[in-house]
Motif scaffolding. Structure first.
Motif, PDB file in Angstrom:
ATOM      1  N   LYS A 322       0.722  -1.046   0.212  1.00 51.57           N
ATOM      2  CA  LYS A 322       0.127  -0.666  -0.192  1.00 51.57           C
ATOM      3  C   LYS A 322       0.934   1.521   0.454  1.00 51.57           C
ATOM      4  O   LYS A 322       0.862   2.058  -1.088  1.00 51.57           O
ATOM      5  N   LEU A 323       2.189   1.149   0.723  1.00 48.39           N
ATOM      6  CA  LEU A 323       2.464   2.489   0.770  1.00 48.39           C
ATOM      7  C   LEU A 323       3.122   2.346  -0.691  1.00 48.39           C
ATOM      8  O   LEU A 323       2.994   3.665  -1.111  1.00 48.39           O
ATOM      9  N   LEU A 324       4.067   1.467  -0.933  1.00 49.66           N
ATOM     10  CA  LEU A 324       4.990   1.546  -2.417  1.00 49.66           C
ATOM     11  C   LEU A 324       4.301   1.870  -3.482  1.00 49.66           C
ATOM     12  O   LEU A 324       3.720   2.744  -4.273  1.00 49.66           O
ATOM     13  N   ALA A 325       2.577   1.546  -2.984  1.00 52.61           N
ATOM     14  CA  ALA A 325       1.182   2.259  -4.290  1.00 52.61           C
ATOM     15  C   ALA A 325       0.646   3.896  -3.733  1.00 52.61           C
ATOM     16  O   ALA A 325       0.732   4.487  -5.234  1.00 52.61           O
ATOM     17  N   GLU A 326       1.537   4.409  -3.202  1.00 51.45           N
ATOM     18  CA  GLU A 326       0.960   5.669  -2.399  1.00 51.45           C
ATOM     19  C   GLU A 326       2.117   6.842  -2.837  1.00 51.45           C
ATOM     20  O   GLU A 326       2.472   7.546  -3.483  1.00 51.45           O
ATOM     21  N   LEU A 327       3.829   6.180  -2.171  1.00 53.89           N
ATOM     22  CA  LEU A 327       4.496   7.006  -2.340  1.00 53.89           C
ATOM     23  C   LEU A 327       5.749   6.817  -3.785  1.00 53.89           C
ATOM     24  O   LEU A 327       6.955   7.462  -3.773  1.00 53.89           O
ATOM     25  N   ARG A 328       5.523   5.654  -4.239  1.00 54.61           N
ATOM     26  CA  ARG A 328       6.421   5.052  -5.432  1.00 54.61           C
ATOM     27  C   ARG A 328       7.569   4.419  -4.534  1.00 54.61           C
ATOM     28  O   ARG A 328       8.200   3.334  -4.935  1.00 54.61           O
ATOM     29  N   ILE A 329       8.431   5.242  -3.588  1.00 54.48           N
ATOM     30  CA  ILE A 329       9.492   5.035  -3.716  1.00 54.48           C
ATOM     31  C   ILE A 329       9.803   4.983  -2.039  1.00 54.48           C
ATOM     32  O   ILE A 329       9.204   6.120  -1.566  1.00 54.48           O
ATOM     33  N   LEU A 330       9.963   4.473  -1.429  1.00 53.80           N
ATOM     34  CA  LEU A 330      10.267   3.882  -0.062  1.00 53.80           C
ATOM     35  C   LEU A 330      11.880   4.649   0.966  1.00 53.80           C
ATOM     36  O   LEU A 330      12.005   4.803   1.858  1.00 53.80           O
ATOM     37  N   LYS A 331      12.950   4.679  -0.097  1.00 55.88           N
ATOM     38  CA  LYS A 331      13.272   4.353   0.033  1.00 55.88           C
ATOM     39  C   LYS A 331      14.425   5.997   0.837  1.00 55.88           C
ATOM     40  O   LYS A 331      14.024   7.205  -0.046  1.00 55.88           O
ATOM     41  N   GLY A 332      14.339   6.269   1.733  1.00 56.90           N
ATOM     42  CA  GLY A 332      15.067   7.572   2.040  1.00 56.90           C
ATOM     43  C   GLY A 332      13.539   8.210   3.021  1.00 56.90           C
ATOM     44  O   GLY A 332      13.555   9.340   3.601  1.00 56.90           O
ATOM     45  N   ARG A 333      12.297   7.616   3.034  1.00 60.17           N
ATOM     46  CA  ARG A 333      11.511   8.009   3.298  1.00 60.17           C
ATOM     47  C   ARG A 333      11.165   7.429   5.250  1.00 60.17           C
ATOM     48  O   ARG A 333      11.290   6.731   4.874  1.00 60.17           O
ATOM     49  N   THR A 334      10.451   8.877   5.744  1.00 57.88           N
ATOM     50  CA  THR A 334      10.159   8.754   7.859  1.00 57.88           C
ATOM     51  C   THR A 334       9.006   8.139   7.259  1.00 57.88           C
ATOM     52  O   THR A 334       8.053   8.345   6.679  1.00 57.88           O
ATOM     53  N   ILE A 335       8.955   6.798   7.801  1.00 59.10           N
ATOM     54  CA  ILE A 335       7.934   5.980   8.137  1.00 59.10           C
ATOM     55  C   ILE A 335       7.357   5.986   9.547  1.00 59.10           C
ATOM     56  O   ILE A 335       8.705   5.010  10.117  1.00 59.10           O
ATOM     57  N   SER A 336       6.329   5.777  10.650  1.00 63.37           N
ATOM     58  CA  SER A 336       5.913   6.281  11.647  1.00 63.37           C
ATOM     59  C   SER A 336       4.651   5.393  11.449  1.00 63.37           C
ATOM     60  O   SER A 336       4.058   4.995  11.930  1.00 63.37           O
ATOM     61  N   LEU A 337       5.285   4.551  13.037  1.00 65.16           N
ATOM     62  CA  LEU A 337       4.209   3.129  13.319  1.00 65.16           C
ATOM     63  C   LEU A 337       3.710   3.821  14.645  1.00 65.16           C
ATOM     64  O   LEU A 337       4.749   3.853  15.625  1.00 65.16           O
ATOM     65  N   LEU A 338       2.460   4.011  15.054  1.00 68.52           N
ATOM     66  CA  LEU A 338       1.480   3.835  16.027  1.00 68.52           C
ATOM     67  C   LEU A 338       0.890   2.642  16.812  1.00 68.52           C
ATOM     68  O   LEU A 338      -0.090   2.015  16.418  1.00 68.52           O
ATOM     69  N   GLY A 339       2.059   2.591  17.412  1.00 66.58           N
ATOM     70  CA  GLY A 339       1.527   1.005  18.101  1.00 66.58           C
ATOM     71  C   GLY A 339       2.559   0.264  17.890  1.00 66.58           C
ATOM     72  O   GLY A 339       3.597  -0.287  16.846  1.00 66.58           O
TER      73      GLY A 339
END
Length: 453
Positions: A322-339
């Motif tokens: 899902k993240l790849l579909a939205e952001l295309r590239i994850l390298k260098g992206r800041t992703i936060s986990l709630l929980g």
């Protein structure tokens, strides 16, 4: 009655504290000195709502030790509540069960004791435990163990976060034994729960519908299988709604409406029909794996149970997709986990979806940060190798984040000032892994909200 509890994990500690609260004299034994010292000082090794308060209430009937000699001799009922973690092939590791059985046999000295398997064990383990105790007893006492003890199965059905309620106000008590003497002793032990005639803790009132608790008696093997079958069925139910959710997403249906529509059928019921990241924790994964492994020993396959496991594992991968579909590239992206914990109201990280998600994000080169109300200290101790930056406050996760993933449905996360936090994000993208957040509110605030499935 005099009771010994071997093992002070979630099951052993909850069982011991509750039995002590009911008036039994309970000694909890664990070989880990630091854990026992903490318990003697009133500090719990786990987070479980209400457990500290109930332990204080029951302190007059409760003792802790690392020594079999202070727990087993004179005990009328001895609970084995040790861990049975999965091995690489899926079968449970029984080394702790063996050690406990041999320790019981060595130190058994009363006229008669009921040894209760509270751990989730493979079918047939009751006979194995009996043989281990008998061999150990005869080795150390130089006499036959005839009529000195009997083994029973008494599986637990606790849910972390509601373990006290699940013990004191249980749906049922299952006892596996063909020995009338054993059934009588365990009926006496559990009679306050069966009759519901004890004074409830002030912070945990008795549910209005709980007037009595049925005691189900069966043979040993059936009781052992009841536990596996119950957990496997619940796991199947969760994986089923997730599979339906994936189809609903493709055809434009709302899986929550589907779950509500089928859950109102009394034959199905609404519980365990929450689509999302799937199950985790110490039970469902371990027990479904053990069930498959046991079946293989008898030349049987368990295709439905295997499918449930595959669907559950797939849900964790879908987050990254899902993240790849939205952001295309994850390298260098800041992703936060709630929980971080596998569910709210616990600090348990065993088989938690957050761990797999964090690993997969790191493999894609993302910068991962996280928060949990109670599980961060345990995360530091158990997963120090993971490059996850922990934040003291959940609000800090939003600063320059490219996406926020709701992993654990803690109420405090739904109550955040989402509208006020949006502008601190680099990309206002939220992945709700539990269909827990207020979709209308977040979308009105300008977020892009994606759900799993």
């Amino acid at each position: 009655m005099r009771v010994a509890i071997l093992g002070t994990g979630y099951v052993g500690l909850t069982t011991g504290v509750c039995l002590a609260y009911l008036g039994h004299k309970v000694v909890c034994m664990d070989p880990v000195q630091s854990k026992i010292e903490s318990l003697r000082a009133g500090r719990l090794p786990i987070f479980e709502p209400g457990l500290a308060e109930l332990m204080e209430e029951a302190s007059g009937n409760l003792a802790f030790t690392t020594d079999y000699r202070e727990a087993v001799p004179g005990a009328e009922v001895i609970f084995i509540a040790v861990g049975t973690p999965p091995q690489p092939d899926g079968s449970p590791d029984l080394r702790y069960l063996r050690a406990a059985s041999e320790g019981i046999g060595e130190h058994l000295d009363g006229p008669f004791a009921v040894v209760v398997n509270k751990s989730t064990v493979p079918i047939g383990s009751g006979n194995w435990v009996e043989a281990l105790i008998r061999t150990s007893y005869e080795k150390h006492h130089s006499e036959r163990a005839d009529d000195k003890f009997a083994v029973a199965s008494n599986p637990e059905f606790l849910r972390e976060g509601t373990a006290l309620s699940d013990t004191l106000y249980a749906d049922r008590i299952v006892v596996g034994s063909d020995n009338p003497r054993v059934l009588e002793i365990l009926y006496t032990l559990y009679r306050p729960l069966i009759d519901q005639n004890f004074a409830p803790p002030p912070f945990l009132p008795r549910p209005a519908e709980c007037a009595a608790v049925p005691m189900v008696s069966s043979d040993l093997a059936s009781a052992e299988l009841i536990k596996y079958a119950a957990n496997a069925f619940l796991a199947l139910k969760i994986s089923f709604i997730n599979e339906i959710g994936n189809l609903a997403e493709r055809v434009g249906a709302d899986v929550q409406e589907v779950a509500r529509g089928i859950g109102l059928d009394s034959r199905i019921g609404p519980r365990f029909l929450q689509a999302g990241l799937g199950w985790g924790g110490s039970c469902f994964g371990k027990d479904t794996s053990a069930l498959v492994s046991t079946a293989a020993e008898y030349g049987l396959s368990m295709p439905i149970v295997n499918a449930a496991r595959e669907v559950n594992n797939r849900q964790r991968v879908r987050v990254v997709e899902k993240l790849l579909a939205e952001l295309r590239i994850l390298k260098g992206r800041t992703i936060s986990l709630l929980g971080l914990a596998f569910k709210p109201d616990t600090d348990d990280l065993r088989d938690a979806p957050s761990i797999d998600i964090a690993k997969k994000l790191a493999q894609h080169g993302a910068i991962v940060q996280a928060h949990d109300p109670v599980a961060m200290e345990r995360f530091k101790a158990e997963f120090a190798e993971l490059q996850v930056e922990l934040k003291e406050r959940p609000e800090l996760l939003f600063e320059r984040a490219d996406a926020v993933i709701l992993v654990t449905e803690w109420k405090t996360y739904r109550d955040l000032d989402w509208a006020g936090l949006k502008n601190s994000m680099r990309t206002p993208l939220v992945v709700d892994g539990r269909s827990f957040l207020d979709r209308a509110g977040l979308e009105a605030a300008g977020y892009r909200l994606v759900t799993i499935p």
